[in-house]
Design a protein around this motif. Structure first.
Motif, PDB file in Angstrom:
ATOM      1  N   THR A  46       6.041  -1.348   1.480  1.00  0.00           N
ATOM      2  CA  THR A  46       7.509  -1.424   1.478  1.00  0.00           C
ATOM      3  C   THR A  46       8.134  -0.041   1.447  1.00  0.00           C
ATOM      4  O   THR A  46       9.301   0.105   1.776  1.00  0.00           O
ATOM      5  CB  THR A  46       8.012  -2.181   0.242  1.00  0.00           C
ATOM      6  N   ASP A  47       7.360   0.978   0.974  1.00  0.00           N
ATOM      7  CA  ASP A  47       7.937   2.261   0.596  1.00  0.00           C
ATOM      8  C   ASP A  47       8.786   2.007  -0.666  1.00  0.00           C
ATOM      9  O   ASP A  47       8.865   0.899  -1.162  1.00  0.00           O
ATOM     10  CB  ASP A  47       8.759   2.866   1.735  1.00  0.00           C
ATOM     11  N   GLY A  48       9.442   3.036  -1.188  1.00  0.00           N
ATOM     12  CA  GLY A  48      10.260   2.846  -2.389  1.00  0.00           C
ATOM     13  C   GLY A  48      11.474   1.976  -2.101  1.00  0.00           C
ATOM     14  O   GLY A  48      11.937   1.890  -0.964  1.00  0.00           O
TER      15      GLY A  48
ATOM     16  N   CYS B 284       0.786  -1.243   0.000  1.00  0.00           N
ATOM     17  CA  CYS B 284       0.000   0.000   0.000  1.00  0.00           C
ATOM     18  C   CYS B 284       0.814   1.286   0.000  1.00  0.00           C
ATOM     19  O   CYS B 284       0.232   2.370  -0.005  1.00  0.00           O
ATOM     20  CB  CYS B 284      -0.965  -0.008   1.184  1.00  0.00           C
ATOM     21  N   HIS B 285       2.134   1.166   0.027  1.00  0.00           N
ATOM     22  CA  HIS B 285       2.925   2.409  -0.101  1.00  0.00           C
ATOM     23  C   HIS B 285       4.203   2.119  -0.873  1.00  0.00           C
ATOM     24  O   HIS B 285       5.104   1.459  -0.366  1.00  0.00           O
ATOM     25  CB  HIS B 285       3.244   3.017   1.261  1.00  0.00           C
ATOM     26  N   ASN B 286       4.235   2.626  -2.088  1.00  0.00           N
ATOM     27  CA  ASN B 286       5.370   2.343  -2.962  1.00  0.00           C
ATOM     28  C   ASN B 286       5.636   3.561  -3.841  1.00  0.00           C
ATOM     29  O   ASN B 286       4.760   4.405  -4.052  1.00  0.00           O
ATOM     30  CB  ASN B 286       5.013   1.117  -3.836  1.00  0.00           C
ATOM     31  N   HIS B 287       6.862   3.627  -4.277  1.00  0.00           N
ATOM     32  CA  HIS B 287       7.246   4.569  -5.338  1.00  0.00           C
ATOM     33  C   HIS B 287       7.968   3.669  -6.335  1.00  0.00           C
ATOM     34  O   HIS B 287       9.203   3.606  -6.335  1.00  0.00           O
ATOM     35  CB  HIS B 287       8.155   5.671  -4.799  1.00  0.00           C
ATOM     36  N   SER B 288       7.200   2.917  -7.130  1.00  0.00           N
ATOM     37  CA  SER B 288       7.783   1.772  -7.842  1.00  0.00           C
ATOM     38  C   SER B 288       9.006   2.122  -8.702  1.00  0.00           C
ATOM     39  O   SER B 288       9.990   1.375  -8.678  1.00  0.00           O
ATOM     40  CB  SER B 288       6.710   1.033  -8.642  1.00  0.00           C
TER      41      SER B 288
ATOM     42  N   ALA C 143       0.987   7.278   4.874  1.00  0.00           N
ATOM     43  CA  ALA C 143       2.145   6.411   5.063  1.00  0.00           C
ATOM     44  C   ALA C 143       2.927   6.822   6.306  1.00  0.00           C
ATOM     45  O   ALA C 143       3.134   8.013   6.543  1.00  0.00           O
ATOM     46  CB  ALA C 143       3.049   6.478   3.840  1.00  0.00           C
ATOM     47  N   HIS C 144       3.319   5.829   7.078  1.00  0.00           N
ATOM     48  CA  HIS C 144       4.236   5.923   8.232  1.00  0.00           C
ATOM     49  C   HIS C 144       3.533   6.183   9.563  1.00  0.00           C
ATOM     50  O   HIS C 144       3.410   5.269  10.361  1.00  0.00           O
ATOM     51  CB  HIS C 144       5.351   6.942   7.978  1.00  0.00           C
ATOM     52  N   CYS C 145       3.130   7.417   9.865  1.00  0.00           N
ATOM     53  CA  CYS C 145       2.537   7.729  11.174  1.00  0.00           C
ATOM     54  C   CYS C 145       3.369   7.139  12.323  1.00  0.00           C
ATOM     55  O   CYS C 145       2.834   6.473  13.219  1.00  0.00           O
ATOM     56  CB  CYS C 145       1.080   7.253  11.244  1.00  0.00           C
TER      57      CYS C 145
ATOM     58  N   ILE D 162      -0.790  10.252   1.184  1.00  0.00           N
ATOM     59  CA  ILE D 162       0.206  11.222   1.689  1.00  0.00           C
ATOM     60  C   ILE D 162       1.263  10.514   2.549  1.00  0.00           C
ATOM     61  O   ILE D 162       1.047   9.398   3.022  1.00  0.00           O
ATOM     62  CB  ILE D 162      -0.460  12.338   2.548  1.00  0.00           C
ATOM     63  N   HIS D 163       2.401  11.193   2.727  1.00  0.00           N
ATOM     64  CA  HIS D 163       3.353  10.819   3.785  1.00  0.00           C
ATOM     65  C   HIS D 163       2.963  11.626   5.027  1.00  0.00           C
ATOM     66  O   HIS D 163       2.698  12.822   4.920  1.00  0.00           O
ATOM     67  CB  HIS D 163       4.783  11.205   3.409  1.00  0.00           C
ATOM     68  N   LEU D 164       2.960  10.980   6.202  1.00  0.00           N
ATOM     69  CA  LEU D 164       2.477  11.682   7.386  1.00  0.00           C
ATOM     70  C   LEU D 164       3.258  11.298   8.641  1.00  0.00           C
ATOM     71  O   LEU D 164       3.349  10.116   8.988  1.00  0.00           O
ATOM     72  CB  LEU D 164       0.982  11.355   7.590  1.00  0.00           C
TER      73      LEU D 164
END
Ligand SMILES: [Zn+2]
Length: 432
Positions: free
Chosen positions: A301-303, A63-67, A250-252, A213-215
């Motif tokens: 995974t994030d990027g 659910c969170h990627n920058h492929s 993403a993150h929190c 968003i990144h948060l």
């Protein structure tokens, strides 16, 4: 097309969130699961697959990627988030052209399909290239063009990313029979200005869009936001109307009890990215607190530049054991909760109520694991086997919407050699 998987173990999820396995048959007709049972169904299927010693489970949702950031794998290792991002990543990203995004997206898709991911949420530049890659590969993705602004004198009309994002939504939302969805996206509090965030958030709401968003990724981000605006990033986005649309944050990592109450009030979905948080030294997200507050928690995974891969099995492993370690409590998070994060909770975050579990009537987004491995025997606890013992290399089949995209090392829709050729050309161009 119709396929009957025979003599396999099936990972099923009860309404109560309890996982169980059933040894039997699973039928797929078109893009949908049409049979699950211990007895062979009487209906005809065009293809029969014997799946002895294989386990079928829902495909994983990243659910969170920058492929396309797979092209930056390993860049700036050992730096904290702000230095890594501003000094190493942004200068390379300034050189990216659409061909790089096309190549990077396809390379990422090869990696994701082979490691059991069927859907992902992406936030990056030139997203039409990622749309084309996902369409060709047959995967699912929620794709967004992220909006940034570093100049407080820039007017909303002068921002070029907002119209690009809206155009992307209007052109591709629900394309490829709904496999492709387009989200709205703001990179982060520290990479945008309030008047841009407010105007763009209103546009998202008016379009009925979802926001990514990144948060509150680090305590430093929170401290600097409080110094700038007198409030936390969560409260800042709330005030600017961003959280009025279904939001994936993403993150929190650095969230207070008041922040968590805001997230719950707005139904914000949080994406836990344990590897990225550990690698960049960002910290530990309060996952138990978020879950106890009723926040939908998914996994990402994030990027690849801050991970350094797109392996959701590694992510599940860390999500399972890490909170237990830092809280000194082995019951902090259960394997079943982690499986939920990687599947059904991710589907909810993406706005896809038709996937995330194996059940009749759901989309056939399925992966198969080979259980005939030394590290997977014996099995007294299937959720723990999947989160703490299985490797992504145990994946032998990946199916999306009833179509097999990957099987036993072979890609059915993408040309592996061509993808590598183009990825090598992109790396050569970027780092020349
Ligand atoms: Zn990210």
């Amino acid at each position: 097309m119709s396929i009957l998987f025979e003599n396999c173990d099936l990972l099923l999820r009860g309404e109560d969130g309890v996982y169980s396995t059933l040894h039997g048959f699973l039928g797929v007709r078109g893009d949908t699961i049409d049979y699950i049972g211990t007895e062979k169904p009487t209906g005809e299927y065009e293809e029969h697959k014997s799946m002895e010693h294989k386990l079928l489970m829902p495909g994983l949702i990243n659910c969170h990627n920058h492929s396309p950031m797979v092209l930056l794998r390993g860049v700036g290792s050992g730096l904290p988030l702000q230095e890594w991002l501003f000094d190493k990543v942004f200068p390379i990203e300034d050189r990216l052209v659409p061909e790089d995004i096309a190549a990077g997206s396809r390379l990422a898709i090869l990696e994701m399909l082979a490691s059991g991911t069927t859907s992902f949420s992406d936030m990056y530049f030139f997203p039409a290239e990622t749309v084309a890659a996902v369409a060709e590969a047959g995967m699912k993705a929620n794709i967004s063009r992220c909006v940034q602004c570093f100049d407080e004198n820039q007017t909303v009309e002068q921002n070029t990313q907002i119209p690009q994002s809206v155009e992307l939504f209007e052109k591709y939302h629900n394309a490829e029979n709904g496999r492709i969805r387009i989200d709205f996206s703001i990179h982060a509090e520290y990479t945008c200005k309030p008047h841009i965030v407010r105007a763009y958030s209103e546009l998202c709401k008016a379009h009925g869009g979802r926001m990514h968003i990144h948060l509150s990724e680090t305590q430093r981000e929170v401290n600097e936001c409080i110094a700038r605006y007198g409030k936390s990033p969560v409260a800042w986005f709330e005030e600017l109307g961003t959280l009025d649309s279904p939001t994936a944050a993403a993150h929190c990592v650095a969230v207070s009890d008041e922040d968590i109450a805001i997230l719950k009030r707005h139904g914000v979905n949080v994406i836990h990215n344990p590897t990225s948080n550990l690698k960049l030294g960002s910290g530990f997200a309060p996952v138990r607190k978020l879950m106890d507050a009723g926040v939908n928690l998914a996994l990402g995974t994030d990027g690849a530049a801050s991970n350094n891969n797109l392996d959701m099995f590694e992510e599940m492993h860390l999500a399972d054991i890490m909170p237990c370690g830092y809280r000194h409590d082995p019951t902090e998070v259960s394997s079943a909760e982690v499986l939920d994060m990687a599947t059904v909770n991710g589907a909810r975050l993406q706005g896809r109520s038709d996937t995330g579990v194996l059940a009749v009537g759901k989309k056939a987004d399925i992966i198969a694991l080979d259980l005939d491995k030394p590290h997977l025997y014996p099995n007294f606890d299937t959720p723990a086997l999947l989160t703490c013992a299985a490797h992504s290399s145990d994946v032998v089949l990946t199916m999306v919407d009833g179509k097999i995209l990957y099987e036993n090392g072979e890609y059915k829709t993408l040309d592996r050699e061509k993808v590598f050729y183009e990825a090598r050309a992109a790396v050569k161009r970027l780092y020349a």
